[in-house]
Design a protein around this motif. Structure first.
Motif, PDB file in Angstrom:
ATOM      1  N   THR A   1       0.815  -1.215   0.000  1.00  0.00           N
ATOM      2  CA  THR A   1       0.000   0.000   0.000  1.00  0.00           C
ATOM      3  C   THR A   1       0.847   1.262   0.000  1.00  0.00           C
ATOM      4  OG1 THR A   1      -0.102   0.068   2.406  1.00  0.00           O
ATOM      5  CG2 THR A   1      -1.813  -1.214   1.268  1.00  0.00           C
ATOM      6  N   GLY A   2       2.161   1.123   0.162  1.00  0.00           N
ATOM      7  CA  GLY A   2       3.038   2.287   0.246  1.00  0.00           C
ATOM      8  C   GLY A   2       3.200   2.823   1.646  1.00  0.00           C
ATOM      9  N   GLU A   3       2.460   2.262   2.609  1.00  0.00           N
ATOM     10  CA  GLU A   3       2.514   2.812   3.968  1.00  0.00           C
ATOM     11  C   GLU A   3       3.870   2.568   4.640  1.00  0.00           C
ATOM     12  OE1 GLU A   3       0.366  -1.034   6.133  1.00  0.00           O
ATOM     13  OE2 GLU A   3      -0.674   0.890   6.011  1.00  0.00           O
ATOM     14  N   ARG A   4       4.656   1.604   4.126  1.00  0.00           N
ATOM     15  CA  ARG A   4       5.966   1.331   4.730  1.00  0.00           C
ATOM     16  C   ARG A   4       7.058   2.260   4.191  1.00  0.00           C
ATOM     17  NH1 ARG A   4       4.963  -4.432   3.438  1.00  0.00           N
ATOM     18  NH2 ARG A   4       6.845  -4.403   2.132  1.00  0.00           N
ATOM     19  N   VAL A   5       6.738   3.044   3.168  1.00  0.00           N
ATOM     20  CA  VAL A   5       7.733   3.937   2.568  1.00  0.00           C
ATOM     21  C   VAL A   5       7.970   5.133   3.491  1.00  0.00           C
ATOM     22  CG1 VAL A   5       8.271   5.406   0.596  1.00  0.00           C
ATOM     23  CG2 VAL A   5       7.088   3.229   0.252  1.00  0.00           C
ATOM     24  N   ALA A   6       9.235   5.512   3.647  1.00  0.00           N
ATOM     25  CA  ALA A   6       9.588   6.617   4.539  1.00  0.00           C
ATOM     26  C   ALA A   6      10.825   7.316   3.989  1.00  0.00           C
ATOM     27  CB  ALA A   6       9.870   6.076   5.944  1.00  0.00           C
ATOM     28  N   PRO A   7      11.087   8.549   4.447  1.00  0.00           N
ATOM     29  CA  PRO A   7      12.322   9.224   4.050  1.00  0.00           C
ATOM     30  C   PRO A   7      13.531   8.338   4.296  1.00  0.00           C
ATOM     31  CG  PRO A   7      10.878  10.750   5.177  1.00  0.00           C
ATOM     32  CD  PRO A   7      10.230   9.398   5.299  1.00  0.00           C
ATOM     33  N   GLY A   8      14.412   8.292   3.309  1.00  0.00           N
ATOM     34  CA  GLY A   8      15.575   7.420   3.375  1.00  0.00           C
ATOM     35  C   GLY A   8      15.481   6.249   2.423  1.00  0.00           C
ATOM     36  N   HIS A   9      14.279   5.879   2.009  1.00  0.00           N
ATOM     37  CA  HIS A   9      14.116   4.801   1.042  1.00  0.00           C
ATOM     38  C   HIS A   9      14.792   5.170  -0.285  1.00  0.00           C
ATOM     39  CE1 HIS A   9      11.386   2.551   3.592  1.00  0.00           C
ATOM     40  NE2 HIS A   9      11.189   1.653   2.633  1.00  0.00           N
ATOM     41  N   ILE A  10      15.311   4.170  -0.953  1.00  0.00           N
ATOM     42  CA  ILE A  10      15.979   4.348  -2.238  1.00  0.00           C
ATOM     43  C   ILE A  10      15.016   3.958  -3.354  1.00  0.00           C
ATOM     44  CG2 ILE A  10      17.931   3.641  -3.678  1.00  0.00           C
ATOM     45  CD1 ILE A  10      18.659   5.290  -1.191  1.00  0.00           C
ATOM     46  N   LEU A  11      15.050   4.720  -4.442  1.00  0.00           N
ATOM     47  CA  LEU A  11      14.223   4.427  -5.605  1.00  0.00           C
ATOM     48  C   LEU A  11      15.079   3.761  -6.684  1.00  0.00           C
ATOM     49  CD1 LEU A  11      12.116   7.719  -5.910  1.00  0.00           C
ATOM     50  CD2 LEU A  11      11.449   5.543  -4.856  1.00  0.00           C
ATOM     51  N   LEU A  12      14.730   2.530  -7.020  1.00  0.00           N
ATOM     52  CA  LEU A  12      15.363   1.808  -8.108  1.00  0.00           C
ATOM     53  C   LEU A  12      14.388   1.715  -9.271  1.00  0.00           C
ATOM     54  CD1 LEU A  12      16.974  -1.194  -6.180  1.00  0.00           C
ATOM     55  CD2 LEU A  12      18.079   0.935  -6.873  1.00  0.00           C
ATOM     56  N   GLY A  13      14.921   1.708 -10.471  1.00  0.00           N
ATOM     57  CA  GLY A  13      14.074   1.582 -11.650  1.00  0.00           C
ATOM     58  C   GLY A  13      14.392   0.322 -12.419  1.00  0.00           C
ATOM     59  N   LEU A  14      13.392  -0.218 -13.097  1.00  0.00           N
ATOM     60  CA  LEU A  14      13.600  -1.315 -14.030  1.00  0.00           C
ATOM     61  C   LEU A  14      13.443  -0.753 -15.436  1.00  0.00           C
ATOM     62  CD1 LEU A  14      11.672  -4.276 -12.355  1.00  0.00           C
ATOM     63  CD2 LEU A  14      14.032  -3.518 -12.025  1.00  0.00           C
ATOM     64  N   ALA A  15      14.422  -1.057 -16.286  1.00  0.00           N
ATOM     65  CA  ALA A  15      14.421  -0.492 -17.631  1.00  0.00           C
ATOM     66  C   ALA A  15      13.178  -0.901 -18.403  1.00  0.00           C
ATOM     67  CB  ALA A  15      15.674  -0.940 -18.381  1.00  0.00           C
ATOM     68  N   SER A  16      12.668   0.024 -19.193  1.00  0.00           N
ATOM     69  CA  SER A  16      11.539  -0.270 -20.077  1.00  0.00           C
ATOM     70  C   SER A  16      12.051  -0.908 -21.356  1.00  0.00           C
ATOM     71  CB  SER A  16      10.771   1.015 -20.403  1.00  0.00           C
ATOM     72  OG  SER A  16      11.588   1.889 -21.176  1.00  0.00           O
ATOM     73  N   SER A  17      11.121  -1.434 -22.143  1.00  0.00           N
ATOM     74  CA  SER A  17      11.477  -2.031 -23.434  1.00  0.00           C
ATOM     75  C   SER A  17      11.197  -1.072 -24.582  1.00  0.00           C
ATOM     76  CB  SER A  17      10.698  -3.334 -23.644  1.00  0.00           C
ATOM     77  OG  SER A  17       9.304  -3.119 -23.491  1.00  0.00           O
ATOM     78  N   GLY A  18      10.883   0.172 -24.262  1.00  0.00           N
ATOM     79  CA  GLY A  18      10.572   1.153 -25.294  1.00  0.00           C
ATOM     80  C   GLY A  18       9.529   2.121 -24.787  1.00  0.00           C
ATOM     81  N   VAL A  19       8.660   2.566 -25.674  1.00  0.00           N
ATOM     82  CA  VAL A  19       7.618   3.522 -25.282  1.00  0.00           C
ATOM     83  C   VAL A  19       6.555   2.858 -24.418  1.00  0.00           C
ATOM     84  CG1 VAL A  19       5.932   5.209 -26.169  1.00  0.00           C
ATOM     85  CG2 VAL A  19       8.044   4.784 -27.424  1.00  0.00           C
ATOM     86  N   HIS A  20       6.481   1.539 -24.435  1.00  0.00           N
ATOM     87  CA  HIS A  20       5.413   0.775 -23.790  1.00  0.00           C
ATOM     88  C   HIS A  20       4.076   1.145 -24.442  1.00  0.00           C
ATOM     89  CE1 HIS A  20       7.786  -0.768 -20.018  1.00  0.00           C
ATOM     90  NE2 HIS A  20       8.288  -1.164 -21.174  1.00  0.00           N
ATOM     91  N   SER A  21       3.063   1.551 -23.689  1.00  0.00           N
ATOM     92  CA  SER A  21       1.752   1.775 -24.326  1.00  0.00           C
ATOM     93  C   SER A  21       1.139   3.113 -23.946  1.00  0.00           C
ATOM     94  CB  SER A  21       0.795   0.636 -23.963  1.00  0.00           C
ATOM     95  OG  SER A  21       1.251  -0.580 -24.495  1.00  0.00           O
ATOM     96  N   ASN A  22       1.983   4.100 -23.714  1.00  0.00           N
ATOM     97  CA  ASN A  22       1.490   5.449 -23.408  1.00  0.00           C
ATOM     98  C   ASN A  22       2.263   6.476 -24.223  1.00  0.00           C
ATOM     99  OD1 ASN A  22       1.315   3.878 -20.498  1.00  0.00           O
ATOM    100  ND2 ASN A  22      -0.466   5.141 -20.934  1.00  0.00           N
ATOM    101  N   GLY A  23       1.584   7.543 -24.597  1.00  0.00           N
ATOM    102  CA  GLY A  23       2.234   8.611 -25.352  1.00  0.00           C
ATOM    103  C   GLY A  23       2.161   8.437 -26.857  1.00  0.00           C
ATOM    104  N   PHE A  24       1.389   7.454 -27.341  1.00  0.00           N
ATOM    105  CA  PHE A  24       1.400   7.175 -28.779  1.00  0.00           C
ATOM    106  C   PHE A  24       0.619   8.179 -29.615  1.00  0.00           C
ATOM    107  CE2 PHE A  24       3.490   3.253 -27.847  1.00  0.00           C
ATOM    108  CZ  PHE A  24       4.209   3.004 -29.007  1.00  0.00           C
ATOM    109  N   SER A  25      -0.252   8.935 -29.013  1.00  0.00           N
ATOM    110  CA  SER A  25      -0.887  10.003 -29.794  1.00  0.00           C
ATOM    111  C   SER A  25       0.153  11.033 -30.209  1.00  0.00           C
ATOM    112  CB  SER A  25      -2.015  10.659 -28.986  1.00  0.00           C
ATOM    113  OG  SER A  25      -3.072   9.745 -28.775  1.00  0.00           O
ATOM    114  N   LEU A  26       1.109  11.305 -29.309  1.00  0.00           N
ATOM    115  CA  LEU A  26       2.201  12.212 -29.643  1.00  0.00           C
ATOM    116  C   LEU A  26       3.166  11.545 -30.625  1.00  0.00           C
ATOM    117  CD1 LEU A  26       3.800  14.783 -29.406  1.00  0.00           C
ATOM    118  CD2 LEU A  26       4.695  13.991 -27.194  1.00  0.00           C
TER     119      LEU A  26
END
Length: 365
Positions: free
Chosen positions: A173-198
């Motif tokens: 739920t996100g309730e365990r997130v607090a200042p100090g947590h690190i944000l990691l990302g997982l690489a996308s495979s491309g545009v995915h499925s948003n922004g295609f009108s542009l």
């Protein structure tokens, strides 16, 4: 009936029941290939059964989601490339479930068109079945709607519906997130499925040659890079979620990094994203250059190379990184959680942009 009155049929009105029956028969093996514990493996009834107990759950909470593919479909239709949009459909739904900590269990699709062309429909549904296999969920049913007059010749639309489960008390739920947590990302495979009108607007205005090698990747046609299916993260993330190593996740869809990360933060937690912390993929740099797109607009329109963001306690970061990389994911350093108003700030060499907790993006300079 009067012999002078012509006899009307449903097929004359544009709907072929026989074509629909043939499609159901043709996709039967595709559906059976997605079966998993909890399903009965049959289609054609008025509904599909699923037994959570047979799937190994004791006290599950059910999590449901639905989505589509957006105007990426139009690009696929215009270029007669229908084989992977079904994967996109599944990905958009199951990636939303895993961020709740839920395992996708079963999937249903809705395929609507003006005139059913079985060759196209089978290719689309084969992609849906492939996406379900990648996500570990069963395709237990769906609807094929033939509606003359509703769609232009050759056009179709897709919607997907997925139900998952998580044991009570283990949901994210996100309730365990607090200042100090690190944000990691997982690489996308491309545009995915948003922004295609542009994307489609740029393709038209700039006269892109879609069937030529991409300027940023000579080994692929431009159209192949644009239609690269949305990455499905379920099988790599689920074991870490169940081991309690991830405290929150954000699926980076419409709204980009700026507007999706705040959705999983508690009050008093602010996400700081360092945009220079990972290399901009060639496709994203190409889109930005072609459209002279402001960095802030990029951060709220496209995923900028990050398909999923994870909030992880500092003591668990290296273990999470190691396990994800061993599973084949490219892990990116995205940023951190600091104390402040619920929201997100993206900083980079080109400026700073922020989104409030109501997801209204504001350019700060």
């Amino acid at each position: 009936m009067s012999s002078d009155t012509p006899s009307y049929t449903y097929e004359q009105a544009g709907v072929s029941i026989d074509a629909g029956n043939r499609l159901v028969k043709a996709i039967g093996p595709l559906v059976k290939a997605t079966m998993r514990p909890g399903t009965d493996g049959e289609i054609g009834g008025f509904g599909g059964f699923f037994d959570p107990k047979a799937a190994g759950y004791k006290d599950p909470l059910l999590v449901a989601g639905n989505d589509g593919v957006g105007t990426k479909l139009k690009l696929a239709i215009d270029t007669d490339r229908h084989d992977t949009v079904g994967i996109d459909l599944v990905a958009m739904c199951v990636n939303d479930l895993i961020v709740q900590g839920a395992e996708p269990l079963f999937f249903l699709d809705y395929f609507a068109t003006g005139k059913l062309e079985n060759g196209v429909a089978e290719r689309v549904i084969a992609g849906i079945a492939e996406g379900c296999k990648e996500a570990g969920c069963a395709l237990i049913g769906g609807e094929t709607a033939e509606m003359p007059g509703m769609y232009a010749a050759g056009d179709y639309d897709l919607a997907g519906f997925c139900v998952g489960a998580v044991e009570r008390g283990e949901q994210l739920t996100g309730e365990r997130v607090a200042p100090g947590h690190i944000l990691l990302g997982l690489a996308s495979s491309g545009v995915h499925s948003n922004g295609f009108s542009l994307v489609r607007r740029l393709a038209e205005d700039k006269g892109w040659k879609l069937d030529r090698p991409a300027l940023f990747d000579q080994d692929k046609l431009l159209i192949e890079t644009l239609l690269e299916p949305t990455r499905i993260y379920v099988k790599t993330l689920l074991p870490l979620v169940r081991d309690g190593l991830i405290d929150a996740m954000a699926h980076i869809t419409g709204g980009g990094l700026l507007e999706n990360i705040p959705r999983v933060l508690p009050e008093g937690a602010h996400a700081e994203v360092e945009a220079d912390g990972w290399d901009q993929p060639g496709l994203m740099a190409f889109l930005q250059a072609q459209g002279n797109i402001e960095p802030g607009e990029m951060a709220r329109t496209f995923n900028c190379g990050v398909g999923m963001v994870l909030a992880v306690a500092p003591s668990k970061v290296e273990l999470v990184r190691s396990r994800l990389e061993d599973a084949g994911e490219q892990v990116l350093a995205v940023g951190r959680i600091v104390e402040g108003d619920k929201g997100c700030t993206v900083r980079g060499s080109q400026g700073t942009w922020s989104a409030k907790d109501d997801w209204e993006a504001v350019h700060l300079g």
